[in-house]
Each structure stands twice: as C-alpha cells, then as structure tokens.
Design a protein around this motif. Structure first.
Motif, PDB file in Angstrom:
ATOM      1  N   SER A  88      -4.891   2.757   2.394  1.00 11.83           N
ATOM      2  CA  SER A  88      -4.877   1.196   1.792  1.00 11.83           C
ATOM      3  C   SER A  88      -4.243   0.470   2.943  1.00 11.83           C
ATOM      4  O   SER A  88      -3.996  -0.789   2.512  1.00 11.83           O
ATOM      5  CB  SER A  88      -4.501   1.236   0.565  1.00 11.83           C
ATOM      6  OG  SER A  88      -3.425   2.145   0.225  1.00 11.83           O
ATOM      7  N   TYR A  89      -3.274   1.026   3.811  1.00 15.26           N
ATOM      8  CA  TYR A  89      -2.539   0.121   4.759  1.00 15.26           C
ATOM      9  C   TYR A  89      -3.355  -0.126   5.733  1.00 15.26           C
ATOM     10  O   TYR A  89      -3.942   0.583   6.677  1.00 15.26           O
ATOM     11  CB  TYR A  89      -1.554   1.154   5.232  1.00 15.26           C
ATOM     12  CG  TYR A  89      -0.455   0.474   6.196  1.00 15.26           C
ATOM     13  CD1 TYR A  89       0.949   0.100   5.506  1.00 15.26           C
ATOM     14  CD2 TYR A  89      -0.632   0.292   7.577  1.00 15.26           C
ATOM     15  CE1 TYR A  89       1.830  -0.904   6.649  1.00 15.26           C
ATOM     16  CE2 TYR A  89       0.120  -0.489   8.213  1.00 15.26           C
ATOM     17  CZ  TYR A  89       1.327  -1.103   7.919  1.00 15.26           C
ATOM     18  OH  TYR A  89       2.217  -1.595   8.802  1.00 15.26           O
ATOM     19  N   ILE A  90      -3.602  -1.411   5.820  1.00 11.97           N
ATOM     20  CA  ILE A  90      -4.730  -1.969   6.760  1.00 11.97           C
ATOM     21  C   ILE A  90      -3.782  -2.430   8.003  1.00 11.97           C
ATOM     22  O   ILE A  90      -2.637  -2.539   8.194  1.00 11.97           O
ATOM     23  CB  ILE A  90      -5.333  -3.454   6.201  1.00 11.97           C
ATOM     24  CG1 ILE A  90      -5.988  -2.963   5.067  1.00 11.97           C
ATOM     25  CG2 ILE A  90      -6.128  -4.019   7.233  1.00 11.97           C
ATOM     26  CD1 ILE A  90      -5.915  -3.950   4.031  1.00 11.97           C
ATOM     27  N   PRO A 102       0.734 -10.151   7.647  1.00 14.62           N
ATOM     28  CA  PRO A 102       0.416  -9.768   6.423  1.00 14.62           C
ATOM     29  C   PRO A 102       1.199 -10.250   5.114  1.00 14.62           C
ATOM     30  O   PRO A 102       0.833 -11.009   4.163  1.00 14.62           O
ATOM     31  CB  PRO A 102       0.498  -8.260   6.407  1.00 14.62           C
ATOM     32  CG  PRO A 102       0.853  -7.833   7.370  1.00 14.62           C
ATOM     33  CD  PRO A 102       0.979  -8.962   8.493  1.00 14.62           C
ATOM     34  N   ASN A 126      -0.271 -12.658   2.294  1.00 22.61           N
ATOM     35  CA  ASN A 126       0.099 -12.305   0.871  1.00 22.61           C
ATOM     36  C   ASN A 126       0.405 -13.454   0.114  1.00 22.61           C
ATOM     37  O   ASN A 126      -0.117 -13.706  -0.863  1.00 22.61           O
ATOM     38  CB  ASN A 126       0.627 -10.963   0.633  1.00 22.61           C
ATOM     39  CG  ASN A 126      -0.024  -9.849   0.871  1.00 22.61           C
ATOM     40  OD1 ASN A 126      -1.104  -9.767   0.945  1.00 22.61           O
ATOM     41  ND2 ASN A 126       0.537  -8.763   1.462  1.00 22.61           N
ATOM     42  N   ARG A 154      -7.856  -7.499  -0.417  1.00 16.36           N
ATOM     43  CA  ARG A 154      -7.071  -6.412  -1.433  1.00 16.36           C
ATOM     44  C   ARG A 154      -6.143  -6.835  -2.227  1.00 16.36           C
ATOM     45  O   ARG A 154      -6.058  -6.591  -3.230  1.00 16.36           O
ATOM     46  CB  ARG A 154      -6.346  -5.422  -0.096  1.00 16.36           C
ATOM     47  CG  ARG A 154      -5.601  -4.321  -0.815  1.00 16.36           C
ATOM     48  CD  ARG A 154      -4.907  -3.395   0.035  1.00 16.36           C
ATOM     49  NE  ARG A 154      -4.146  -2.263  -0.645  1.00 16.36           N
ATOM     50  CZ  ARG A 154      -2.895  -2.709  -0.719  1.00 16.36           C
ATOM     51  NH1 ARG A 154      -2.319  -3.658  -0.619  1.00 16.36           N
ATOM     52  NH2 ARG A 154      -2.275  -1.483  -1.613  1.00 16.36           N
ATOM     53  N   TYR A 171      -1.483  -8.951  13.217  1.00  8.92           N
ATOM     54  CA  TYR A 171      -2.663  -8.459  12.768  1.00  8.92           C
ATOM     55  C   TYR A 171      -3.632  -9.571  13.362  1.00  8.92           C
ATOM     56  O   TYR A 171      -3.421 -10.717  13.542  1.00  8.92           O
ATOM     57  CB  TYR A 171      -2.627  -8.638  11.235  1.00  8.92           C
ATOM     58  CG  TYR A 171      -1.758  -7.676  10.863  1.00  8.92           C
ATOM     59  CD1 TYR A 171      -0.651  -7.314  10.883  1.00  8.92           C
ATOM     60  CD2 TYR A 171      -2.517  -6.623   9.748  1.00  8.92           C
ATOM     61  CE1 TYR A 171       0.050  -5.888  10.435  1.00  8.92           C
ATOM     62  CE2 TYR A 171      -1.971  -5.304   9.360  1.00  8.92           C
ATOM     63  CZ  TYR A 171      -0.486  -5.268   9.627  1.00  8.92           C
ATOM     64  OH  TYR A 171       0.296  -4.323   9.149  1.00  8.92           O
ATOM     65  N   VAL A 185      -6.484  -7.592   4.133  1.00 11.12           N
ATOM     66  CA  VAL A 185      -5.452  -7.523   3.429  1.00 11.12           C
ATOM     67  C   VAL A 185      -5.427  -8.642   2.527  1.00 11.12           C
ATOM     68  O   VAL A 185      -5.162  -8.481   1.289  1.00 11.12           O
ATOM     69  CB  VAL A 185      -3.986  -8.060   4.295  1.00 11.12           C
ATOM     70  CG1 VAL A 185      -2.752  -8.363   3.502  1.00 11.12           C
ATOM     71  CG2 VAL A 185      -3.845  -7.002   5.469  1.00 11.12           C
ATOM     72  N   PRO A 193       0.725  -1.201  -0.035  1.00 11.90           N
ATOM     73  CA  PRO A 193      -0.003  -0.155   0.063  1.00 11.90           C
ATOM     74  C   PRO A 193       1.045   1.070  -0.216  1.00 11.90           C
ATOM     75  O   PRO A 193       1.988   1.239   0.700  1.00 11.90           O
ATOM     76  CB  PRO A 193      -0.778  -0.151   1.333  1.00 11.90           C
ATOM     77  CG  PRO A 193       0.067  -1.028   2.027  1.00 11.90           C
ATOM     78  CD  PRO A 193       0.752  -1.887   1.331  1.00 11.90           C
TER      79      PRO A 193
HETATM   80  N1  ADE Z   1       0.403  -5.650   2.509  1.00  7.21           N
HETATM   81  C1  ADE Z   1       1.145  -6.008   3.338  1.00  7.21           C
HETATM   82  N2  ADE Z   1       0.842  -5.328   4.231  1.00  7.21           N
HETATM   83  C2  ADE Z   1      -0.313  -4.466   4.369  1.00  7.21           C
HETATM   84  C3  ADE Z   1      -1.043  -3.680   5.125  1.00  7.21           C
HETATM   85  N3  ADE Z   1      -0.809  -3.476   6.214  1.00  7.21           N
HETATM   86  N4  ADE Z   1      -2.226  -3.230   4.371  1.00  7.21           N
HETATM   87  C4  ADE Z   1      -2.483  -3.510   3.293  1.00  7.21           C
HETATM   88  N5  ADE Z   1      -1.781  -4.378   2.367  1.00  7.21           N
HETATM   89  C5  ADE Z   1      -0.780  -4.974   2.827  1.00  7.21           C
END
Ligand code: ADE
Length: 352
Positions: free
Chosen positions: A42-44, A232, A236, A207, A196, A204, A37
């Motif tokens: 957009s940073y979750i 995260p 991913n 997204r 998280y 995440v 992000p």
């Molecule tokens: N990808 C890795 N960390 C992330 C986050 N905190 N938010 C969104 N996408 C991510």
C-alpha cells in the motif's frame, strides 16, 4: 463524470489556509497517521527504495540479524517517517520515533537508547540537527551497541561501558549535506527519497479518498495530484480539503471540476504554488530584478524564517525549474517569469 454545480455564487465560510505546506501548517496527526500505509503493497512510489528494502529486510530475517542503520534524506513530506513505519511493521518490531531537537540534553538520548529492546527501530527525524554531545553518544551505540558513560569529574572520571540491545537507527533529514561525516559513515544504507510523479500522486489521492469514504473520479484525482508539488503529504491534505468542499457544495463527489474549483478557491495554482511561493518569486522579480538575491534577504522581506524558505518553499520551486540557486543567491528562471505571466529580461524587447 461531469457534475453540474451551482458554483456561481460561492458562499464558503471555511477558514482558508493559504499555507498548505508540509511543515508549516498545523499538524493533523490523527489524520496523517490514520492514512499511513503499513506495508510495501500500500506504500505507493519510491519503487527503487522499496525493492532494495524488500531484499534487505528478507536478508536480515533469514540471517536473524538486526537491520543496518539507514539514512533517508530528501525534501519534507515524501514519506521518510512512513517508510520507517512500514519497515518496522514488516519486521514485526516496535519503532520509537523522536527528532533531533528533542534530544537536547545527553540524558535525552541516553534515556531513549536505554529504553530500546532487541531488534527495535529508533527513528530520529531532522538528524542533521543533532548536537555534538548527542552525536558522540550515538557513535559507539551505532557501531558496537554500547553506551559509553563518564562518571565523576576530571582526574577521578571513569568510563562505564553499558551494553545496549541490537537496534536499528533510521535517521531522516532534509539536509544530508549538513550531517557530519562520522555520523553519515555509520549508516549502512543511505537513500534519497524522490518527488512523486503525477501518476503516483493520483494513486495516493485515490487511496486517501477511499479511506475518507469520498467518491473521486480518476480525473479528479489527477487534478489534485497536479497541484500537490510532487509531495504525498500535500496531496493528502488537499484531498481532505477538497473533500470538505465536495461534501458541502458538490454532492460528495470529487471530479475534475470540483477539484480545480476548490483548489482555485484555496489559492493553490496549477503548479501547486501557494501565495507564499508566488510572493517569493514576485519579490525577487520586482525588488531584485529577478535576482540573484540572498536567502536571508528573501526571508526577511517575506517575514518567514530562513529554514522555512530553504526547507519548505525552495525544494519544489527548484525542482520545478522556477527558481535557480547560484553562488550569489536565488534567481527566478525564465520558467518562473512565464509562470507568473511576466516577461523575463531575455524576452523583453531591447529598446536601446
Ligand atoms: N500517504 C503518504 N505517503 C504515501 C505513500 N507513499 N503511499 C500511500 N499513501 C501514502
């Protein structure tokens, strides 16, 4: 949504990767960078950090001052580099990324400091591994934006003060405790990144699936999130791997069934543990009566290095309460026994 599949006969020839670990598997840089992000929206997750940073950044902009030096610490894969990138983007400045092991010789750190422009961010990963000489060069650079260089030998030696542009150092470490206190004290902001929640991870996952143009149901995203060890980066990677299964076997849709089925095949269990994690717990139970046992012994028995065990395997096992750290070494918790389906000593009926 239920997808009926013909999964009875699994014919995967996909190379299995038993180690979907933050730092140990081959780094797919293009993928990881492409999904990073670029802004706070957009940073979750890490909401406390985001809120503080928004204020700090706004204040720095209003005062037209560079940002304070910042230190982010916490287990690997929680977004330390990513948040540094977001900060740079929000401030509209360049970020230079390096890591302490790459700054072995004095000229490495001097070179990078001299290449900085005003307001730029210097990101040093694994900053606890910085050597003494590099640290000494960094102190005046951080404090007064100067570089103190010595020329000549002993009696004829002269110190040269070279001014540096005002920059911001962002340090990242998995081991804040290993940082020397003079270095730690020079950071204006120190923040721990947290694991998280399932909800955050599922966002995440959704997204990333969108970026990969793969359909995913809410339940599918949650199933992947559950096995992502609060991290995260792992989420991913798992989305990408499950997406491969979905495309090849399941009409391109990830639902709960597809996610669980694919992750089972990848040998990632409901806790997100991988074969190495289970091997670690099993080893302590079977060979050392559940512990305590020293980390060096564990590493040697598993043919892993101590750093991988300490930095990669353990943080989540400890956080999940499966493993305990005691002054005499590591111990498997009753939860850990339960997870492996083995009775813990306290549960075993005493016969004598
Ligand atoms: N990808 C890795 N960390 C992330 C986050 N905190 N938010 C969104 N996408 C991510």
């Amino acid at each position: 949504m239920a997808i009926i599949s013909d999964n009875g006969d699994t014919k995967f020839t996909t190379k299995r990767n038993p180690m979907v670990k933050p730092e140990t598997i081959e780094y797919d840089n293009t993928f990881e960078n492409s999904i990073r992000p670029k802004d706070f929206d957009s940073y979750i997750g890490q909401s406390a950090l985001k809120e503080t940073l928004k204020i700090t950044l706004e204040a720095a902009k209003l005062r037209e001052k560079p940002l304070d030096h910042m230190l982010f610490y916490g287990p690997p894969g929680l977004g330390k580099t990513t948040i540094a990138g977001v900060i740079a983007a929000q401030m509209g400045v360049e970020i230079k990324i390096t890591s302490a092991p790459a700054l072995e010789r004095p000229r490495d750190i001097i070179g990078i400091l001299m290449s900085l422009k005003g307001g730029e961010i210097l990101f040093i990963d694994e900053i606890h591994r910085l050597n003494k000489v590099a640290e000494e060069i960094l102190y005046p650079a951080m404090e007064d934006f100067t570089l103190d260089m010595t020329t000549g030998k002993s009696q004829t030696a002269k110190t040269l003060r070279v001014p540096l542009p005002k920059f911001t150092l962002i340090g990242a470490t998995t081991k804040a405790g290993e940082l020397s206190s003079p270095l730690r004290d020079r950071f204006g902001m120190i923040h721990r990144l947290e694991f998280y929640t399932i909800e955050e991870l599922s966002q995440v996952v959704e997204r990333t699936a969108k970026i990969l143009e793969i359909n995913i149901t809410r339940e599918g995203a949650i199933a992947i999130a559950r096995r992502s060890r609060g991290t995260p980066r792992i989420a991913n990677r798992l989305v990408k791997r499950v997406a491969d299964f979905a495309i090849v076997k399941y009409e391109g849709i990830i639902d709960e069934f597809v996610a669980n089925e694919s992750l089972d095949i990848l040998k990632i269990d409901e806790f997100g543990l991988e074969p190495t994690d289970r091997a670690l717990l099993n080893l302590i139970i079977e060979k050392y009566d559940g512990g305590p046992v020293g980390v060096e012994t564990i590493a040697a028995a598993l043919s892993e290095d101590v750093r991988t065990i300490e930095d990669v395997c353990e943080p989540y096992l400890l956080q999940a309460g499966l493993l305990q750290r005691t002054p005499r070494g590591r111990k498997v918790s009753p939860e850990g026994y339960r997870h492996l389906g083995i009775k813990s000593p306290s549960e075993q009926t005493r016969l004598f």
